[in-house]
Scaffold this motif. Structure first.
Motif, PDB file in Angstrom:
ATOM      1  N   UNK A 388       0.847  -1.194   0.000  1.00  0.00           N
ATOM      2  CA  UNK A 388       0.000   0.000   0.000  1.00  0.00           C
ATOM      3  C   UNK A 388       0.882   1.244   0.000  1.00  0.00           C
ATOM      4  N   UNK A 389       0.334   2.323  -0.544  1.00  0.00           N
ATOM      5  CA  UNK A 389       1.099   3.573  -0.624  1.00  0.00           C
ATOM      6  C   UNK A 389       1.110   4.325   0.710  1.00  0.00           C
ATOM      7  N   UNK A 390       0.165   4.022   1.583  1.00  0.00           N
ATOM      8  CA  UNK A 390       0.103   4.709   2.876  1.00  0.00           C
ATOM      9  C   UNK A 390      -0.595   3.806   3.887  1.00  0.00           C
ATOM     10  N   UNK A 391      -0.499   4.170   5.145  1.00  0.00           N
ATOM     11  CA  UNK A 391      -1.184   3.413   6.198  1.00  0.00           C
ATOM     12  C   UNK A 391      -2.698   3.518   6.006  1.00  0.00           C
ATOM     13  N   UNK A 392      -3.169   4.724   5.672  1.00  0.00           N
ATOM     14  CA  UNK A 392      -4.616   4.923   5.463  1.00  0.00           C
ATOM     15  C   UNK A 392      -5.128   4.060   4.312  1.00  0.00           C
ATOM     16  N   UNK A 393      -4.345   3.968   3.231  1.00  0.00           N
ATOM     17  CA  UNK A 393      -4.746   3.128   2.094  1.00  0.00           C
ATOM     18  C   UNK A 393      -4.786   1.655   2.505  1.00  0.00           C
ATOM     19  N   UNK A 394      -3.820   1.222   3.285  1.00  0.00           N
ATOM     20  CA  UNK A 394      -3.784  -0.173   3.754  1.00  0.00           C
ATOM     21  C   UNK A 394      -5.023  -0.492   4.570  1.00  0.00           C
TER      22      UNK A 394
END
Length: 426
Positions: A388-394
């Motif tokens: 994932x590109x970010x924690x939020x995206x994950x």
């Protein structure tokens, strides 16, 4: 100086890091009047379990009516979390004021051509100053790294030295064998003090015994065979240890039983020194103790757990907890680590249990391993992985994959767990 300026200034102090030594903080504290000499400590070292033991012991002491300072690292949810009195964080105003005070001393050291302290050393000095101002009866102090040369080891007045589980970690700084690392961590043992230790690997235990003998310190070691009547659960757990029957704790993770037994050994040591810790107080303190970010359930339906398992020893107990609590459940991971950790061993231990893994890069940290690189390492063990590109995206991706009967584990580096907590619960 504003709060943000104080944090930035302290972070910038890492530019001064030099040889691993206690001399810079000794010099700093000398200019500040040696506040640490006005305090009394329970000093805790070890590789895994330090924070949990700190939580148990300090909560028991608080429940008994003592004014208790806590110094912890790393922190997860707030920068101010590292300095607490009776579980209340240092205020922004006090942090700013004391940062200005230690900055003046640091500037004086530079002007005199002496080594300027690092961020952790400056924070430790701030903590000592604050605990003196707050008239703390006792400070429960967590070692930053190692023991012998750690900034916290400038203290003199140790009531009880606690050694949590010792394993291989920070090899570049602490040694290349378990014995060398144990010797470094056992460096917190002061002459004539009481020492309590978790049951260690034989190589480490031999060192702990030897150092205790050399320092004429009285050593008590947790006896795992006396831990009985264990009832595991990710919301509450119960166990008996020696004369302590049916102790209830709220911290999850199968390993917490051993940490709690070590805390009870520390409680017994404090009692022998005259601290008034009634059975009722101890029971309440053990039950009330919290330690967010260490196998903490942050959501239900699905169950979401955040855990700071970032080295092989922690990954081993994480695996054990997952197999105990969630047998037969679909497990989904959000996983991020630092590049300087033995992440391949962590993957080997944990990845086979997962139905799907999403890797992340810990933001704003030069030590973070890129998500794509971590994904390639995971693929060798479990092909069901994406980056994932970010924690939020994950978090969004895992939310889309899971049902209320599944289990999500967010683990690895402690530094991204608060972001995951925030993203999941917003």
């Amino acid at each position: 100086m504003t709060y943000e300026e104080a944090k930035t200034y302290l972070a910038d102090c890492n530019q001064y890091s030099g040889e691993f030594s206690v001399e810079p903080i000794r010099n700093l504290l000398s200019l500040l009047g040696n506040p640490q000499d006005q305090l009394t400590f329970v000093h805790i070292a070890g590789t895994n379990g330090k924070g949990s033991v700190l939580a148990y012991v300090s909560t028991v002491l608080k429940e008994a009516g003592y004014k208790v300072g806590r110094y912890i690292s790393p922190t997860i949810f707030s920068y101010r979390e590292r300095i607490q009195v009776n579980e209340s964080y240092i205020s922004r105003e006090d942090l700013i004021r004391l940062t200005e005070k230690v900055k003046a001393a640091g500037d004086q050291l530079l002007a005199e051509g002496r080594q300027h302290p690092t961020m952790f050393e400056m924070e430790t000095a701030i903590a000592f100053l604050y605990f003196v101002e707050q008239n703390c009866d006792l400070v429960v102090l967590e070692v930053g790294m190692g023991g012998r040369l750690d900034a916290t080891n400038v203290i003199r007045n140790t009531t009880v030295a606690v050694l949590a589980s010792i394993s291989m970690d920070h090899m570049g700084f602490l040694g290349n064998t378990l014995g060398e690392i144990a010797k470094n961590k056992a460096g917190i043992i002061k002459p004539g003090t009481l020492v309590v230790s978790a049951k260690q690997e034989p190589e480490a235990e031999e060192v702990v015994k030897k150092v205790s003998e050399e320092k004429h310190a009285t050593l008590s070691i947790v006896n795992p065979e006396e831990i009985k009547d264990v009832h595991y659960g990710y919301e509450t757990q119960r166990f008996s240890y020696k004369n302590w029957k049916d102790i209830e704790i709220s911290l999850a993770g199968t390993y917490q039983i051993k940490n709690a037994a070590l805390a009870l050994e520390a409680v017994e040591a404090l009692r022998s020194l005259g601290y008034q810790l009634s059975e009722e107080t101890v029971r309440k303190g053990m039950k009330e103790a919290t330690w967010r970010g260490r196998f903490s359930v942050i959501h239900k339906d699905p169950v979401v757990v955040i855990d700071g398992a970032h080295n092989p020893a922690a990954a081993t107990v994480l695996k054990e907890s997952l197999e105990t609590y969630f047998k037969g459940k679909n497990l989904y991971y959000i996983f991020g680590v630092f590049a300087d950790k033995d992440y391949e061993k962590v993957i080997e231990l944990t990845a086979p249990l997962a139905k799907q893994i999403v890797t992340v890069q810990t933001p704003n940290n030069p030590r973070a391993l890129p998500a794509e690189e971590l994904k390639k390492a995971v693929e060798k063990v479990n092909p069901n992985v994406k980056a994932a590109k970010s924690v939020a995206e994950a978090v969004e991706e895992v939310k889309a994959m899971t049902t209320k009967d599944d289990v999500v584990i967010v683990f690895g580096s402690l530094s991204f767990l608060s972001l995951a907590d925030e993203a999941w619960n917003r």
